[in-house]
Design a protein around this motif. Structure first.
Motif, PDB file in Angstrom:
ATOM      1  N   ASP A   4       0.843  -1.193   0.000  1.00 28.79           N
ATOM      2  CA  ASP A   4       0.000   0.000   0.000  1.00 28.79           C
ATOM      3  C   ASP A   4       0.879   1.243   0.000  1.00 28.79           C
ATOM      4  O   ASP A   4       1.919   1.284   0.659  1.00 28.79           O
ATOM      5  CB  ASP A   4      -0.909   0.033   1.227  1.00 28.79           C
ATOM      6  CG  ASP A   4      -2.013  -1.012   1.166  1.00 28.79           C
ATOM      7  OD1 ASP A   4      -2.175  -1.632   0.105  1.00 28.79           O
ATOM      8  OD2 ASP A   4      -2.709  -1.192   2.174  1.00 28.79           O
ATOM      9  N   MET A   5       0.447   2.267  -0.749  1.00 26.69           N
ATOM     10  CA  MET A   5       1.180   3.524  -0.799  1.00 26.69           C
ATOM     11  C   MET A   5       0.171   4.636  -1.094  1.00 26.69           C
ATOM     12  O   MET A   5      -0.671   4.493  -1.981  1.00 26.69           O
ATOM     13  CB  MET A   5       2.249   3.458  -1.901  1.00 26.69           C
ATOM     14  CG  MET A   5       3.182   4.630  -1.909  1.00 26.69           C
ATOM     15  SD  MET A   5       4.435   4.493  -3.224  1.00 26.69           S
ATOM     16  CE  MET A   5       5.391   3.103  -2.659  1.00 26.69           C
ATOM     17  N   SER A   6       0.249   5.703  -0.340  1.00 30.37           N
ATOM     18  CA  SER A   6      -0.659   6.828  -0.571  1.00 30.37           C
ATOM     19  C   SER A   6      -0.334   7.503  -1.899  1.00 30.37           C
ATOM     20  O   SER A   6       0.756   7.337  -2.448  1.00 30.37           O
ATOM     21  CB  SER A   6      -0.550   7.843   0.564  1.00 30.37           C
ATOM     22  OG  SER A   6       0.711   8.475   0.509  1.00 30.37           O
ATOM     23  N   ILE A   7      -1.287   8.287  -2.407  1.00 28.17           N
ATOM     24  CA  ILE A   7      -1.068   8.999  -3.667  1.00 28.17           C
ATOM     25  C   ILE A   7       0.141   9.920  -3.560  1.00 28.17           C
ATOM     26  O   ILE A   7       0.988   9.957  -4.462  1.00 28.17           O
ATOM     27  CB  ILE A   7      -2.330   9.791  -4.072  1.00 28.17           C
ATOM     28  CG1 ILE A   7      -3.442   8.820  -4.486  1.00 28.17           C
ATOM     29  CG2 ILE A   7      -2.036  10.760  -5.204  1.00 28.17           C
ATOM     30  CD1 ILE A   7      -4.762   9.475  -4.825  1.00 28.17           C
ATOM     31  N   SER A   8       0.249  10.653  -2.459  1.00 28.84           N
ATOM     32  CA  SER A   8       1.381  11.581  -2.326  1.00 28.84           C
ATOM     33  C   SER A   8       2.705  10.830  -2.255  1.00 28.84           C
ATOM     34  O   SER A   8       3.700  11.242  -2.874  1.00 28.84           O
ATOM     35  CB  SER A   8       1.204  12.490  -1.108  1.00 28.84           C
ATOM     36  OG  SER A   8       1.103  11.727   0.063  1.00 28.84           O
ATOM     37  N   ASP A   9       2.759   9.702  -1.538  1.00 27.51           N
ATOM     38  CA  ASP A   9       3.998   8.912  -1.478  1.00 27.51           C
ATOM     39  C   ASP A   9       4.319   8.302  -2.844  1.00 27.51           C
ATOM     40  O   ASP A   9       5.487   8.171  -3.211  1.00 27.51           O
ATOM     41  CB  ASP A   9       3.881   7.798  -0.431  1.00 27.51           C
ATOM     42  CG  ASP A   9       3.954   8.321   0.996  1.00 27.51           C
ATOM     43  OD1 ASP A   9       4.408   9.478   1.175  1.00 27.51           O
ATOM     44  OD2 ASP A   9       3.555   7.576   1.911  1.00 27.51           O
ATOM     45  N   THR A  10       3.295   7.928  -3.587  1.00 27.75           N
ATOM     46  CA  THR A  10       3.521   7.372  -4.923  1.00 27.75           C
ATOM     47  C   THR A  10       4.190   8.416  -5.810  1.00 27.75           C
ATOM     48  O   THR A  10       5.129   8.112  -6.543  1.00 27.75           O
ATOM     49  CB  THR A  10       2.181   6.913  -5.559  1.00 27.75           C
ATOM     50  OG1 THR A  10       1.558   5.965  -4.697  1.00 27.75           O
ATOM     51  CG2 THR A  10       2.404   6.277  -6.917  1.00 27.75           C
ATOM     52  N   GLY A  11       3.696   9.658  -5.732  1.00 26.49           N
ATOM     53  CA  GLY A  11       4.305  10.741  -6.508  1.00 26.49           C
ATOM     54  C   GLY A  11       5.754  10.980  -6.123  1.00 26.49           C
ATOM     55  O   GLY A  11       6.616  11.175  -6.984  1.00 26.49           O
ATOM     56  N   LYS A  12       6.041  10.932  -4.834  1.00 23.45           N
ATOM     57  CA  LYS A  12       7.409  11.172  -4.350  1.00 23.45           C
ATOM     58  C   LYS A  12       8.355  10.044  -4.754  1.00 23.45           C
ATOM     59  O   LYS A  12       9.534  10.263  -4.990  1.00 23.45           O
ATOM     60  CB  LYS A  12       7.420  11.304  -2.829  1.00 23.45           C
ATOM     61  CG  LYS A  12       6.756  12.563  -2.319  1.00 23.45           C
ATOM     62  CD  LYS A  12       6.694  12.531  -0.799  1.00 23.45           C
ATOM     63  CE  LYS A  12       5.806  13.637  -0.264  1.00 23.45           C
ATOM     64  NZ  LYS A  12       5.600  13.518   1.187  1.00 23.45           N
TER      65      LYS A  12
END
Length: 104
Positions: A4-12
Motif C-alpha cells: 500500500d502507498m498513498s497517492i502523495s507517497d507514490t508521486g514522491k
C-alpha cells in the motif's frame, strides 16, 4: 505481493517504483484516505494479464463458452435423433398392434 502507498507517497517515489515491482507479480495499491483507488503493476505483469495463453482466464472463459455452444448443438442433434427414433418406433408399433389399441 501487494504494497500500500498513498497517492502523495507514490508521486514522491515514482522513480523507485520499478525496483519496488521487481517481483513479476508485485502490485502497489495506491490509496486515498486509506482506501485503494489505483493499482500499479509492472509492464511484464500487465503483458501476462493481457496476453492470450492456454492457461489464461480469458482463454478458459472462451473455452467454456465454446464447450457450452458445442454441448447445446450436440444436445439439439440428440433431441432430433430421439424424435426421429420415436416416430420410427411408433410407425413400427402401428404394424404390430390392432388399430383400435392405438386410437385410445
Amino acid at each position: 505481493m501487494t504494497k500500500d502507498m498513498s497517492i502523495s507517497d507514490t508521486g514522491k517515489n515514482l522513480m523507485k517504483i520499478p525496483e519496488m515491482l521487481a517481483d513479476a507479480q508485485s502490485t502497489i495499491a495506491v490509496t486515498r484516505a486509506g482506501k485503494p483507488v489505483l493499482a500499479v503493476v509492472s509492464w511484464h505483469f500487465t503483458n501476462l494479464l493481457l496476453k492470450p495463453s492456454t492457461s489464461g482466464v480469458a482463454h478458459k472463459c472462451n473455452e467454456l463458452s465454446s464447450n457450452r455452444s458445442s454441448f447445446i448443438a450436440k444436445s439439439s442433434k440428440v433431441r432430433t435423433k430421439l424424435q426421429q427414433l420415436y416416430l420410427l418406433f411408433l410407425g413400427k408399433l402401428h404394424r404390430y398392434l390392432p388399430s383400435s389399441s392405438l386410437d385410445s
